[in-house]
Design a protein around this motif. Sequence first.
Motif, short mmCIF file in Angstrom:
data_model
loop_
_atom_site.label_atom_id
_atom_site.label_comp_id
_atom_site.label_asym_id
_atom_site.label_seq_id
_atom_site.Cartn_x
_atom_site.Cartn_y
_atom_site.Cartn_z
N GLU A 27 -2.23 3.02 2.51
CA GLU A 27 -1.49 3.69 3.58
C GLU A 27 -2.43 3.91 4.76
O GLU A 27 -3.66 3.92 4.59
N VAL A 28 -1.88 4.15 5.94
CA VAL A 28 -2.68 4.51 7.10
C VAL A 28 -3.44 5.79 6.75
O VAL A 28 -2.88 6.72 6.18
N GLY A 29 -4.73 5.80 7.06
CA GLY A 29 -5.59 6.95 6.76
C GLY A 29 -6.37 6.80 5.46
O GLY A 29 -7.31 7.56 5.22
N ILE A 58 -8.16 2.69 7.17
CA ILE A 58 -7.03 1.98 7.77
C ILE A 58 -6.44 2.84 8.88
O ILE A 58 -6.07 3.99 8.66
N THR A 59 -6.39 2.28 10.09
CA THR A 59 -5.85 3.03 11.23
C THR A 59 -4.42 2.61 11.58
O THR A 59 -3.70 3.38 12.21
N ALA A 60 -4.02 1.40 11.17
CA ALA A 60 -2.65 0.94 11.48
C ALA A 60 -2.28 -0.28 10.66
O ALA A 60 -3.13 -1.11 10.35
N PHE A 61 -1.00 -0.34 10.31
CA PHE A 61 -0.40 -1.58 9.80
C PHE A 61 0.45 -2.10 10.94
O PHE A 61 1.28 -1.37 11.49
N ALA A 76 -3.31 -5.54 9.70
CA ALA A 76 -3.78 -4.16 9.69
C ALA A 76 -5.07 -4.05 10.48
O ALA A 76 -5.82 -5.02 10.65
#
Length: 80
Positions: A27-29, A58-61, A76
């Motif tokens: 997940e983001v984060g 992870i900052t974005a999908f 991502a």
Amino acid sequence: MAASKIQSPLPGIFYRRPAPDQPNFKEVGDKIEAGDVIGLVEVMKTYTQIQSDVNGVITAFLVDNETSVTPGQVLAEIKT
């Protein structure tokens, strides 16, 4: 901190989870390490794991679950 991008190596359908009844791989984060799986790309019933090359968060999908992708498309972004 720098940013890194995970790209699709091939065309197909991107899946964020291993099966419909299971949670997303990441997940983001979430913290991520090199080699961690973030999703799958399916081509003609063959599933290829998409893995991170770097450690980070992870900052974005940039692609939704079950979306068609093309080779080189960014899936991502990761803050390293």
